[in-house]
Design a protein around this motif. Structure first.
Motif, PDB file in Angstrom:
ATOM      1  N   CYS A  61     -21.969  19.472  12.867  1.00  0.00           N
ATOM      2  CA  CYS A  61     -22.001  19.578  11.401  1.00  0.00           C
ATOM      3  C   CYS A  61     -20.992  20.615  10.915  1.00  0.00           C
ATOM      4  O   CYS A  61     -20.263  20.386   9.947  1.00  0.00           O
ATOM      5  CB  CYS A  61     -23.415  19.944  10.945  1.00  0.00           C
ATOM      6  N   LYS A  62     -20.924  21.767  11.600  1.00  0.00           N
ATOM      7  CA  LYS A  62     -19.942  22.796  11.224  1.00  0.00           C
ATOM      8  C   LYS A  62     -18.513  22.269  11.396  1.00  0.00           C
ATOM      9  O   LYS A  62     -17.638  22.526  10.559  1.00  0.00           O
ATOM     10  CB  LYS A  62     -20.153  24.054  12.073  1.00  0.00           C
ATOM     11  N   SER A  64     -17.694  19.200  11.085  1.00  0.00           N
ATOM     12  CA  SER A  64     -17.497  18.250   9.994  1.00  0.00           C
ATOM     13  C   SER A  64     -17.102  18.958   8.704  1.00  0.00           C
ATOM     14  O   SER A  64     -16.251  18.479   7.954  1.00  0.00           O
ATOM     15  CB  SER A  64     -18.785  17.441   9.775  1.00  0.00           C
ATOM     16  N   PHE A  65     -17.714  20.115   8.452  1.00  0.00           N
ATOM     17  CA  PHE A  65     -17.341  20.889   7.261  1.00  0.00           C
ATOM     18  C   PHE A  65     -15.880  21.334   7.345  1.00  0.00           C
ATOM     19  O   PHE A  65     -15.150  21.308   6.345  1.00  0.00           O
ATOM     20  CB  PHE A  65     -18.247  22.108   7.101  1.00  0.00           C
ATOM     21  N   LYS A  68     -13.697  18.452   6.480  1.00  0.00           N
ATOM     22  CA  LYS A  68     -13.651  18.220   5.026  1.00  0.00           C
ATOM     23  C   LYS A  68     -12.754  19.241   4.337  1.00  0.00           C
ATOM     24  O   LYS A  68     -12.060  18.914   3.361  1.00  0.00           O
ATOM     25  CB  LYS A  68     -15.059  18.288   4.422  1.00  0.00           C
ATOM     26  N   LEU A  69     -12.769  20.490   4.832  1.00  0.00           N
ATOM     27  CA  LEU A  69     -11.909  21.530   4.245  1.00  0.00           C
ATOM     28  C   LEU A  69     -10.432  21.210   4.437  1.00  0.00           C
ATOM     29  O   LEU A  69      -9.579  21.657   3.670  1.00  0.00           O
ATOM     30  CB  LEU A  69     -12.234  22.890   4.875  1.00  0.00           C
ATOM     31  N   SER A 152     -14.581  10.673   8.256  1.00  0.00           N
ATOM     32  CA  SER A 152     -14.493  11.491   7.043  1.00  0.00           C
ATOM     33  C   SER A 152     -13.206  11.196   6.279  1.00  0.00           C
ATOM     34  O   SER A 152     -13.200  11.146   5.045  1.00  0.00           O
ATOM     35  CB  SER A 152     -14.545  12.983   7.405  1.00  0.00           C
ATOM     36  N   ALA A 179     -17.891  14.988  -0.272  1.00  0.00           N
ATOM     37  CA  ALA A 179     -17.765  15.615   1.044  1.00  0.00           C
ATOM     38  C   ALA A 179     -19.025  16.406   1.389  1.00  0.00           C
ATOM     39  O   ALA A 179     -19.546  16.305   2.511  1.00  0.00           O
ATOM     40  CB  ALA A 179     -16.542  16.536   1.068  1.00  0.00           C
ATOM     41  N   LEU A 180     -19.537  17.173   0.436  1.00  0.00           N
ATOM     42  CA  LEU A 180     -20.723  18.004   0.675  1.00  0.00           C
ATOM     43  C   LEU A 180     -21.970  17.148   0.884  1.00  0.00           C
ATOM     44  O   LEU A 180     -22.719  17.328   1.858  1.00  0.00           O
ATOM     45  CB  LEU A 180     -20.926  18.948  -0.502  1.00  0.00           C
ATOM     46  N   THR A 183     -21.838  15.047   4.189  1.00  0.00           N
ATOM     47  CA  THR A 183     -22.002  15.855   5.403  1.00  0.00           C
ATOM     48  C   THR A 183     -23.452  16.292   5.579  1.00  0.00           C
ATOM     49  O   THR A 183     -24.034  16.133   6.662  1.00  0.00           O
ATOM     50  CB  THR A 183     -21.096  17.101   5.349  1.00  0.00           C
ATOM     51  N   ILE A 184     -24.052  16.828   4.522  1.00  0.00           N
ATOM     52  CA  ILE A 184     -25.449  17.268   4.604  1.00  0.00           C
ATOM     53  C   ILE A 184     -26.367  16.075   4.860  1.00  0.00           C
ATOM     54  O   ILE A 184     -27.287  16.143   5.687  1.00  0.00           O
ATOM     55  CB  ILE A 184     -25.859  18.001   3.308  1.00  0.00           C
TER      56      ILE A 184
END
Length: 302
Positions: A61-62, A64-65, A68-69, A152, A179-180, A183-184
């Protein structure tokens, strides 16, 4: 001043309304990729030892963030300075999804023995206490993050196509929101799915007969859920990828839409999905054949 404040509030309300509508449209368009993302990530972490499942999901998950960034600013830059590149990127992404789906089917059905051998080898490695769990987890996390980056990118590209022509603020808000939420949503569901068997085992040990029955039901259903997610994910690849390719050719896209409207009802919707899936399967087969041919030619040259 009061009038200016009211105008500002009205502008803000208008922007928020646009963002809300566009976010809903983007979420609907990316739902197919979301299903595939969910299925693939659940499969990626399903072979991890039980007490390490949630840490692995959190690590992916991290990652994936971070993906997205990278992708959201890149999408904004493309939308601002290279808007003509959006459709070609979508087409490439759609073709890749179709290729990935067809490759999965080909590997499973045309190379069944190799597929079963890989699965058995993985299961033995997980059960072996001598295996370096940390190293195995790192490899699995890296693979899952790479898969997440591709999916993504597809989600962000589809969303960018939805908000193309809107103001920069609207594009930023919708892209960041999608994106947020995605992902969540994906990794929250993945965490729930991989712990289903633990929940079933916990309930099956309760004193209550009803809890025991529910627990046994969950334990029986969990493997079937994973299989269903795998099938749904593969179907989503063809539906979404084929749909992108169809709509990337305006004449073909309009023809399919007109036919679906003329047919109407459930048959029109199913027929449209069938066309998208059919084109996705054909496109995937063509891309896979080209990739295999290129590999053979490169091997001969080597």
């Amino acid at each position: 001043m009061a009038t200016s404040l009211l105008l500002l509030l009205d502008d803000i309300a208008t922007v928020l309304d646009d963002v809300s509508v566009l976010t809903k449209v983007a979420a609907k368009k990316t739902a197919g990729v979301l299903g595939d993302d969910l299925a693939l990530n659940a499969q990626q972490v399903s072979g991890v030892k039980a007490d390490r499942e949630l840490p692995v999901v959190w690590a992916v998950c991290k990652g994936s963030f971070v993906n997205k960034l990278i992708l959201v600013p890149a999408a904004l830059a493309i939308g601002t300075w290279l808007p003509w590149l959006v459709t070609p990127l979508l087409m490439v992404g759609g073709a890749f999804l179709c290729f990935e789906g067809f490759e999965k089917l080909a590997h499973k059905f045309l190379h069944r023995q190799a597929h079963e051998a890989d699965t058995a080898r993985h299961e033995r490695a997980v059960a072996d206490e001598a295996v370096d769990v940390v190293a195995a987890e790192k490899d699995k996390i890296k693979g899952a993050v790479r898969t997440d980056f591709i999916l993504s990118a597809e989600i962000i590209a589809i969303t960018l196509g939805t908000v193309q022509g809107q103001s920069f603020l609207t594009q930023l808000t919708v892209l960041a929101g999608i994106a947020l939420v995605m992902t969540i949503g994906v990794y929250g569901l993945v965490a729930g799915i991989v712990k289903l068997d633990d929940a079933g085992l916990y309930l099956s040990r309760k004193a209550s007969k009803a809890a025991q029955a529910l627990g046994r039901g969950i334990l029986a259903a969990a493997p079937w859920l994973m299989k269903a997610l795998s099938v749904a994910g593969t179907a989503a690849m063809f539906l979404v990828g084929g749909g992108i390719l169809v709509h990337g050719v305006p004449a073909l896209g309009h023809a399919v839409e007109d036919w679906a409207k003329a047919t109407g009802g459930v048959f029109g919707a199913i027929g449209s999905m069938g066309v998208n899936a059919g084109i996705g399967i054909v496109a995937g087969a063509i891309v896979l054949a080209c990739v295999e041919l290129a590999g053979k030619l490169r091997g001969k040259k080597g």
